[in-house]
Each structure stands twice: as C-alpha cells, then as structure tokens.
Design a protein around this motif. Structure first.
Motif, PDB file in Angstrom:
ATOM      1  N   ASN A 193       0.787  -1.233   0.000  1.00 59.66           N
ATOM      2  CA  ASN A 193       0.000   0.000   0.000  1.00 59.66           C
ATOM      3  C   ASN A 193       0.818   1.281   0.000  1.00 59.66           C
ATOM      4  O   ASN A 193       0.238   2.359   0.156  1.00 59.66           O
ATOM      5  CB  ASN A 193      -0.939  -0.011   1.209  1.00 59.66           C
ATOM      6  N   ALA A 194       2.123   1.186  -0.154  1.00 60.99           N
ATOM      7  CA  ALA A 194       2.949   2.400  -0.187  1.00 60.99           C
ATOM      8  C   ALA A 194       2.464   3.304  -1.314  1.00 60.99           C
ATOM      9  O   ALA A 194       2.311   2.852  -2.448  1.00 60.99           O
ATOM     10  CB  ALA A 194       4.414   2.035  -0.376  1.00 60.99           C
ATOM     11  N   PRO A 195       2.198   4.589  -1.012  1.00 61.02           N
ATOM     12  CA  PRO A 195       1.547   5.460  -1.988  1.00 61.02           C
ATOM     13  C   PRO A 195       2.462   6.094  -3.028  1.00 61.02           C
ATOM     14  O   PRO A 195       1.976   6.805  -3.897  1.00 61.02           O
ATOM     15  CB  PRO A 195       0.905   6.532  -1.101  1.00 61.02           C
ATOM     16  N   TRP A 196       3.733   5.850  -2.962  1.00 59.06           N
ATOM     17  CA  TRP A 196       4.621   6.492  -3.911  1.00 59.06           C
ATOM     18  C   TRP A 196       4.736   5.678  -5.199  1.00 59.06           C
ATOM     19  O   TRP A 196       4.410   4.502  -5.253  1.00 59.06           O
ATOM     20  CB  TRP A 196       6.005   6.729  -3.308  1.00 59.06           C
ATOM     21  N   THR A 197       5.233   6.322  -6.239  1.00 61.28           N
ATOM     22  CA  THR A 197       5.515   5.653  -7.513  1.00 61.28           C
ATOM     23  C   THR A 197       6.945   5.149  -7.457  1.00 61.28           C
ATOM     24  O   THR A 197       7.871   5.909  -7.193  1.00 61.28           O
ATOM     25  CB  THR A 197       5.354   6.644  -8.692  1.00 61.28           C
ATOM     26  N   ASP A 198       7.115   3.866  -7.696  1.00 65.23           N
ATOM     27  CA  ASP A 198       8.461   3.289  -7.657  1.00 65.23           C
ATOM     28  C   ASP A 198       9.294   3.793  -8.834  1.00 65.23           C
ATOM     29  O   ASP A 198       8.807   3.870  -9.965  1.00 65.23           O
ATOM     30  CB  ASP A 198       8.393   1.759  -7.729  1.00 65.23           C
ATOM     31  N   ARG A 199      10.524   4.137  -8.531  1.00 66.90           N
ATOM     32  CA  ARG A 199      11.493   4.461  -9.575  1.00 66.90           C
ATOM     33  C   ARG A 199      12.427   3.258  -9.757  1.00 66.90           C
ATOM     34  O   ARG A 199      12.522   2.687 -10.816  1.00 66.90           O
ATOM     35  CB  ARG A 199      12.301   5.712  -9.212  1.00 66.90           C
ATOM     36  N   THR A 200      13.068   2.876  -8.656  1.00 67.32           N
ATOM     37  CA  THR A 200      13.956   1.708  -8.702  1.00 67.32           C
ATOM     38  C   THR A 200      13.326   0.500  -8.006  1.00 67.32           C
ATOM     39  O   THR A 200      13.770  -0.624  -8.208  1.00 67.32           O
ATOM     40  CB  THR A 200      15.289   2.011  -7.986  1.00 67.32           C
ATOM     41  N   GLY A 201      12.340   0.742  -7.174  1.00 64.60           N
ATOM     42  CA  GLY A 201      11.719  -0.326  -6.393  1.00 64.60           C
ATOM     43  C   GLY A 201      12.426  -0.588  -5.077  1.00 64.60           C
ATOM     44  O   GLY A 201      11.952  -1.382  -4.266  1.00 64.60           O
TER      45      GLY A 201
ATOM     46  N   HIS B 207      14.502   0.896   5.064  1.00 59.22           N
ATOM     47  CA  HIS B 207      15.926   0.591   5.138  1.00 59.22           C
ATOM     48  C   HIS B 207      16.676   1.223   3.976  1.00 59.22           C
ATOM     49  O   HIS B 207      17.724   0.731   3.559  1.00 59.22           O
ATOM     50  CB  HIS B 207      16.151  -0.924   5.216  1.00 59.22           C
ATOM     51  N   MET B 208      16.092   2.302   3.461  1.00 57.30           N
ATOM     52  CA  MET B 208      16.776   3.142   2.474  1.00 57.30           C
ATOM     53  C   MET B 208      16.965   4.497   3.136  1.00 57.30           C
ATOM     54  O   MET B 208      16.100   4.951   3.897  1.00 57.30           O
ATOM     55  CB  MET B 208      15.948   3.299   1.188  1.00 57.30           C
ATOM     56  N   SER B 209      18.083   5.154   2.836  1.00 58.85           N
ATOM     57  CA  SER B 209      18.393   6.423   3.488  1.00 58.85           C
ATOM     58  C   SER B 209      17.316   7.475   3.261  1.00 58.85           C
ATOM     59  O   SER B 209      17.092   8.331   4.103  1.00 58.85           O
ATOM     60  CB  SER B 209      19.746   6.945   3.008  1.00 58.85           C
ATOM     61  N   TYR B 210      16.606   7.414   2.180  1.00 55.00           N
ATOM     62  CA  TYR B 210      15.590   8.430   1.888  1.00 55.00           C
ATOM     63  C   TYR B 210      14.208   8.038   2.385  1.00 55.00           C
ATOM     64  O   TYR B 210      13.228   8.755   2.182  1.00 55.00           O
ATOM     65  CB  TYR B 210      15.546   8.740   0.395  1.00 55.00           C
ATOM     66  N   GLY B 211      14.080   6.927   3.068  1.00 54.29           N
ATOM     67  CA  GLY B 211      12.799   6.525   3.636  1.00 54.29           C
ATOM     68  C   GLY B 211      12.257   7.561   4.609  1.00 54.29           C
ATOM     69  O   GLY B 211      11.052   7.789   4.701  1.00 54.29           O
ATOM     70  N   TYR B 212      13.157   8.201   5.319  1.00 52.58           N
ATOM     71  CA  TYR B 212      12.796   9.274   6.244  1.00 52.58           C
ATOM     72  C   TYR B 212      12.009  10.353   5.513  1.00 52.58           C
ATOM     73  O   TYR B 212      10.986  10.836   6.000  1.00 52.58           O
ATOM     74  CB  TYR B 212      14.097   9.837   6.839  1.00 52.58           C
ATOM     75  N   TRP B 213      12.460  10.710   4.322  1.00 55.98           N
ATOM     76  CA  TRP B 213      11.800  11.766   3.553  1.00 55.98           C
ATOM     77  C   TRP B 213      10.455  11.302   3.000  1.00 55.98           C
ATOM     78  O   TRP B 213       9.506  12.082   2.900  1.00 55.98           O
ATOM     79  CB  TRP B 213      12.711  12.259   2.419  1.00 55.98           C
ATOM     80  N   LEU B 214      10.352  10.050   2.674  1.00 56.25           N
ATOM     81  CA  LEU B 214       9.056   9.541   2.215  1.00 56.25           C
ATOM     82  C   LEU B 214       8.004   9.662   3.325  1.00 56.25           C
ATOM     83  O   LEU B 214       6.834   9.926   3.052  1.00 56.25           O
ATOM     84  CB  LEU B 214       9.170   8.082   1.764  1.00 56.25           C
ATOM     85  N   GLU B 215       8.429   9.474   4.550  1.00 55.70           N
ATOM     86  CA  GLU B 215       7.493   9.539   5.676  1.00 55.70           C
ATOM     87  C   GLU B 215       7.185  10.961   6.122  1.00 55.70           C
ATOM     88  O   GLU B 215       6.072  11.231   6.553  1.00 55.70           O
ATOM     89  CB  GLU B 215       8.040   8.744   6.871  1.00 55.70           C
ATOM     90  N   LEU B 216       8.135  11.876   6.015  1.00 55.56           N
ATOM     91  CA  LEU B 216       7.961  13.185   6.646  1.00 55.56           C
ATOM     92  C   LEU B 216       7.881  14.385   5.699  1.00 55.56           C
ATOM     93  O   LEU B 216       7.347  15.419   6.072  1.00 55.56           O
ATOM     94  CB  LEU B 216       9.096  13.425   7.654  1.00 55.56           C
ATOM     95  N   ALA B 217       8.381  14.270   4.501  1.00 55.53           N
ATOM     96  CA  ALA B 217       8.387  15.413   3.583  1.00 55.53           C
ATOM     97  C   ALA B 217       7.086  15.475   2.781  1.00 55.53           C
ATOM     98  O   ALA B 217       6.259  14.559   2.835  1.00 55.53           O
ATOM     99  CB  ALA B 217       9.586  15.318   2.640  1.00 55.53           C
ATOM    100  N   HIS B 218       6.917  16.537   2.041  1.00 56.48           N
ATOM    101  CA  HIS B 218       5.782  16.714   1.125  1.00 56.48           C
ATOM    102  C   HIS B 218       4.429  16.511   1.817  1.00 56.48           C
ATOM    103  O   HIS B 218       3.575  15.766   1.329  1.00 56.48           O
ATOM    104  CB  HIS B 218       5.907  15.778  -0.087  1.00 56.48           C
TER     105      HIS B 218
END
Length: 115
Positions: free
Chosen positions: A44-52, A77-88
């Motif tokens: 259910n992750a709402p983002w569009t995968d680029r690399t998966g 467990h990706m360094s940018y996961g933080y931004w997926l949760e908190l940004a935008h």
C-alpha cells in the motif's frame, strides 16, 4: 485428614516452563504482526516506484527488548525513507498506517492467548 505435601521445586520448575511458553507465544504473535505490517506497507505504499528499492527495503521485525518488553518495528531501510514519511506534507507515509491496520488484530490475538 490427609497431610498436604508441597513440592516447591517442582512448582517453581513448572512456573518457569509456563513463562517460557508464554514468552515464545508472545514473540511468535509479535513476529507475525511485524510480517503483516511489512506486507501491508509494501502493498500500500503510496509512492511511484522508480527503482523499487524503497518498497523492497521496507521491513518488519520483532524481538524482546527486555525480559518483559517486546518491540515490533516496521521501518524503511533506504536512506531516503525518512523523507518519504515526513516530507511533502507526509503524503507518501505508510509506516503509521501499516501499524494502525494491524494493531487491532495483534491485540485480539494477545487477548486470546491470555484467556
């Protein structure tokens, strides 16, 4: 009247054995919940995968923190996961939702275990 004989050592051994069984059962339920939270987040992750990678690296786990505390974690467990949760304005967040969608079932399972 017959005299009661108490085998304290046997009683203590049975109590320890019972506690061990309960701990294993609780940990098993926590691991199942963590797996379900991980699966929910991936599906259910709402983002569009680029690399998966972000979706593939979502992971759930459970374990004892202390003898009396179990922790269930679902995390990026990706360094940018933080931004997926908190940004935008948090529109790509999934971790809280995956917990909320599964915590009631975990609670019911734990209640059944103790009844």
């Amino acid at each position: 009247m017959a005299e009661l004989v108490y085998d304290v050592d046997s009683f203590v051994a049975e109590c320890i054995k019972y506690r061990s069984k309960i701990e294993v059962s609780i940990l098993t339920l926590a691991e199942i919940a963590a797996t379900k939270m991980e699966a929910y987040a991936k599906a259910n992750a709402p983002w569009t995968d680029r690399t998966g990678n972000a979706r593939q690296k979502l992971a759930g786990s459970a374990g004892f923190v202390t003898q009396d505390q179990v922790m269930i974690v679902v995390a990026h467990h990706m360094s940018y996961g933080y931004w997926l949760e908190l940004a935008h304005q948090r529109r790509f967040k999934i971790l809280e939702e995956s917990i909320e969608e599964n915590v009631e079932e975990l609670y019911r399972s734990l209640r059944r275990l103790l009844s």
